[in-house]
Motif scaffolding. Structure first.
Motif, PDB file in Angstrom:
ATOM      1  N   PRO A 355       0.834  -1.206   0.000  1.00  0.00           N
ATOM      2  CA  PRO A 355       0.000   0.000   0.000  1.00  0.00           C
ATOM      3  C   PRO A 355       0.870   1.258   0.000  1.00  0.00           C
ATOM      4  N   LYS A 356       0.389   2.296  -0.677  1.00  0.00           N
ATOM      5  CA  LYS A 356       1.115   3.560  -0.680  1.00  0.00           C
ATOM      6  C   LYS A 356       0.907   4.291   0.643  1.00  0.00           C
ATOM      7  N   ALA A 357       1.822   5.205   0.931  1.00  0.00           N
ATOM      8  CA  ALA A 357       1.813   5.909   2.212  1.00  0.00           C
ATOM      9  C   ALA A 357       0.569   6.766   2.360  1.00  0.00           C
ATOM     10  N   LYS A 358      -0.021   6.698   3.561  1.00  0.00           N
ATOM     11  CA  LYS A 358      -1.169   7.541   3.889  1.00  0.00           C
ATOM     12  C   LYS A 358      -0.861   8.273   5.186  1.00  0.00           C
ATOM     13  N   LEU A 359      -1.817   8.369   6.078  1.00  0.00           N
ATOM     14  CA  LEU A 359      -1.601   9.086   7.334  1.00  0.00           C
ATOM     15  C   LEU A 359      -0.944   8.147   8.335  1.00  0.00           C
ATOM     16  N   ASN A 360       0.344   7.930   8.169  1.00  0.00           N
ATOM     17  CA  ASN A 360       1.076   7.076   9.086  1.00  0.00           C
ATOM     18  C   ASN A 360       2.528   7.529   9.149  1.00  0.00           C
ATOM     19  N   GLN A 361       3.268   6.934  10.021  1.00  0.00           N
ATOM     20  CA  GLN A 361       4.687   7.237  10.179  1.00  0.00           C
ATOM     21  C   GLN A 361       5.445   5.927  10.163  1.00  0.00           C
ATOM     22  N   PHE A 362       5.935   5.552   9.000  1.00  0.00           N
ATOM     23  CA  PHE A 362       6.651   4.285   8.886  1.00  0.00           C
ATOM     24  C   PHE A 362       8.145   4.515   9.075  1.00  0.00           C
ATOM     25  N   LYS A 363       8.735   3.703   9.932  1.00  0.00           N
ATOM     26  CA  LYS A 363      10.177   3.731  10.114  1.00  0.00           C
ATOM     27  C   LYS A 363      10.711   2.305  10.259  1.00  0.00           C
ATOM     28  N   ALA A 364      11.934   2.145   9.819  1.00  0.00           N
ATOM     29  CA  ALA A 364      12.576   0.829   9.900  1.00  0.00           C
ATOM     30  C   ALA A 364      13.944   0.979  10.533  1.00  0.00           C
ATOM     31  N   TYR A 365      14.308   0.005  11.346  1.00  0.00           N
ATOM     32  CA  TYR A 365      15.581   0.026  12.062  1.00  0.00           C
ATOM     33  C   TYR A 365      16.227  -1.360  11.975  1.00  0.00           C
ATOM     34  N   LYS A 366      17.530  -1.346  11.825  1.00  0.00           N
ATOM     35  CA  LYS A 366      18.264  -2.609  11.748  1.00  0.00           C
ATOM     36  C   LYS A 366      19.461  -2.557  12.683  1.00  0.00           C
ATOM     37  N   LEU A 367      19.569  -3.547  13.555  1.00  0.00           N
ATOM     38  CA  LEU A 367      20.727  -3.694  14.439  1.00  0.00           C
ATOM     39  C   LEU A 367      21.563  -4.869  13.943  1.00  0.00           C
ATOM     40  N   SER A 368      22.828  -4.599  13.678  1.00  0.00           N
ATOM     41  CA  SER A 368      23.739  -5.654  13.229  1.00  0.00           C
ATOM     42  C   SER A 368      25.144  -5.305  13.682  1.00  0.00           C
ATOM     43  N   LYS A 369      26.020  -6.274  13.654  1.00  0.00           N
ATOM     44  CA  LYS A 369      27.379  -6.048  14.150  1.00  0.00           C
ATOM     45  C   LYS A 369      28.158  -5.119  13.235  1.00  0.00           C
TER      46      LYS A 369
END
Length: 480
Positions: A355-369
């Motif tokens: 789905p395309k962006a609407k009234l939301n706040q999408f964030k992604a985070y990645k933890l790696s060495k």
């Protein structure tokens, strides 16, 4: 039989082991030993080669890890190795730059670096550090000589000149177009690799050979052969199924073919969700992203695959196909248990709908060495909708926290219907600890994973609270 160009030589191969990698084909079958094996797992880039593919009436140049690429993937393409760059007694400008800038030390990694520079030179109009960092991130110099290598990349891009490949591009395109697309296969008498060109043909082949392994980029499947020495009897290579490589969009959603490479998915996903694009930059090396597919990353069903948590948080769907029958379902319903999915015999992932962006706040985070080119210890995707300072929807998904990519149901319930405040985020963090029972392994302890997941939710709140309270859609790229 498969056909491809080895530089300018048309190769027709029929009686080869379908498990033969391009690396071993070059070294053992045609005595081109410039391409080296450093790891046999796609981590070091010593085996980097370039493949030129038809893009209308032009060629598109891409780097690949030869150690993870089976020979059947070459059908209809041009394979270029480090031996092919020098013309007569003149080094290619990328090779000359490495010599001029003293970029080679022990020399083992040098062919791979040169091939990455060659592709970068073909795909750019000049040098910039960010592009060079991306292009060379999948190449490891064991002598730690990166400064002169970057100087060589700068020289190669800024002194770009017409080369042999530019001069022969029109004829190369014509020759590739003359290679029949359909009917390709490879067999050594025991093992076989089939190469369909349409989704319908793939569906029929899979019905006829339900025991076959579907091969897309092969960045994970090839390890069965190269690392675990387990032969694969039947392969169906989907990399030539053009309709499954398409990336398109409607007013409401992005439609991604399951065989589209992660590199091809990047533009559409990053334009709509910058954090998705930022994570793809960290997904792996450019060579891996050029080979690996979105459908493969989902179908692998790994609990530490990076794209499934993001797709779950975005409420994405997948379309499964079996013969002429298709069904569409939310991606979170696809995963059942560790390496177990709802996929039935002869059924495969055909498309992914985001789905395309609407009234939301999408964030992604990645933890790696490591920051780049490493597997996640924890991957978080958080998508919270706030209206009138109240949480109306929350989709919080994690990888690395369970046997499957999974939503934090209790944390979501603690937030929905509540004011978007620090106090309620803390309650959600407490609830999140009951959502998962993570494992301890060499990447992280269970305690680290739990605390990190909670801290990522806190981080999300800090980054979005002011924007949410003023009802604005912001796209602040952040990564850990």
């Amino acid at each position: 039989m498969i056909q491809f160009l080895l530089n300018q030589e048309l190769r027709s191969e029929q009686n080869l082991d379908p498990n033969l990698t391009v690396l071993n084909y070059l070294r053992e079958q045609v005595s081109k030993t410039g391409t080296k094996e450093g790891c046999a797992s796609g981590d070091c880039g010593a085996c980097t080669v370039v493949v030129a593919e038809l893009d209308g009436d032009a060629l598109r140049y891409r780097t690949l890890n030869a150690c993870l690429t089976f020979v059947s993937a070459l059908h209809g393409k041009q394979l270029i190795t480090v031996e092919d760059l020098k013309q007569d007694d003149k080094l290619h400008s990328t090779q000359q730059a490495m010599a001029d800038c003293h970029g080679s030390q022990c020399g083992f990694c040098t062919p791979g670096f040169v091939m990455s520079m060659f592709a970068m030179q073909k795909n750019t109009d000049g040098y910039d550090k960010e592009t060079a960092s991306e292009a060379l991130a999948g190449n490891l110099c064991r002598c730690t000589g990166y400064r002169p290598i970057y100087e060589a990349a700068e020289q190669a891009c800024n002194t770009k000149e017409v080369d042999f490949f530019d001069a022969t591009e029109v004829s190369t395109v014509d020759r590739l177009k003359q290679i029949p697309a359909g009917g390709a296969s490879l067999s050594d008498g025991e093992k076989v690799s089939l190469v369909p060109t349409t989704t319908a043909e793939l569906a029929q082949m899979y019905l006829e050979h339900p025991d076959a392994k579907l091969l897309a980029g092969g960045t994970d499947l090839a390890l069965e052969v190269t690392q675990f020495h387990r032969p694969i009897g039947k392969l169906i290579y989907v990399g030539n199924v053009k309709d499954m490589q398409e990336v398109s969009s409607t007013e409401d959603e992005i439609i991604l073919g399951a065989a589209a490479s992660l590199s091809d998915c990047y533009t559409a996903l990053s334009a709509e969700y910058p954090d998705f694009g930022e994570l793809l930059h960290r997904f792996a090396s450019l060579q891996i992203r050029n080979q690996g597919t979105l459908g493969g990353n989902i179908g692998n069903a790994s609990p530490i695959g990076d794209t499934p948590p993001l797709l779950i948080a975005l409420n994405a769907d997948i379309q499964l196909r079996q013969g002429d029958k298709t069904r569409r379902l939310p991606i979170e319903e696809y995963f059942l248990d560790y390496k177990k999915t709802v996929q039935q015999s002869s059924e495969f992932i055909e498309k992914v709908f985001v789905p395309k962006a609407k009234l939301n706040q999408f964030k992604a985070y990645k933890l790696s060495k490591r920051l780049d080119d490493d597997i996640s210890a924890v991957c978080a995707a958080i998508n919270i909708t706030v209206e009138n300072k109240v949480v109306t929807d929350a989709r919080i998904a994690f990888g690395g926290m369970a046997g499957i990519p999974k939503r934090a149901d209790n944390a979501e319930k603690a937030l929905i219907g509540q004011a978007y405040t620090e106090e309620n985020i803390e309650l959600a963090c407490t609830a999140l600890a009951t959502d998962f029972t993570p494992l301890t392994d060499f990447r992280a302890s269970k305690e680290y994973r739990t605390l990190s997941a909670q801290n990522l939710l806190r981080k999300y709140f800090v980054e979005t609270e002011s924007a949410q309270s003023t009802y604005t859609q912001t796209r602040v790229t952040a990564h850990v």
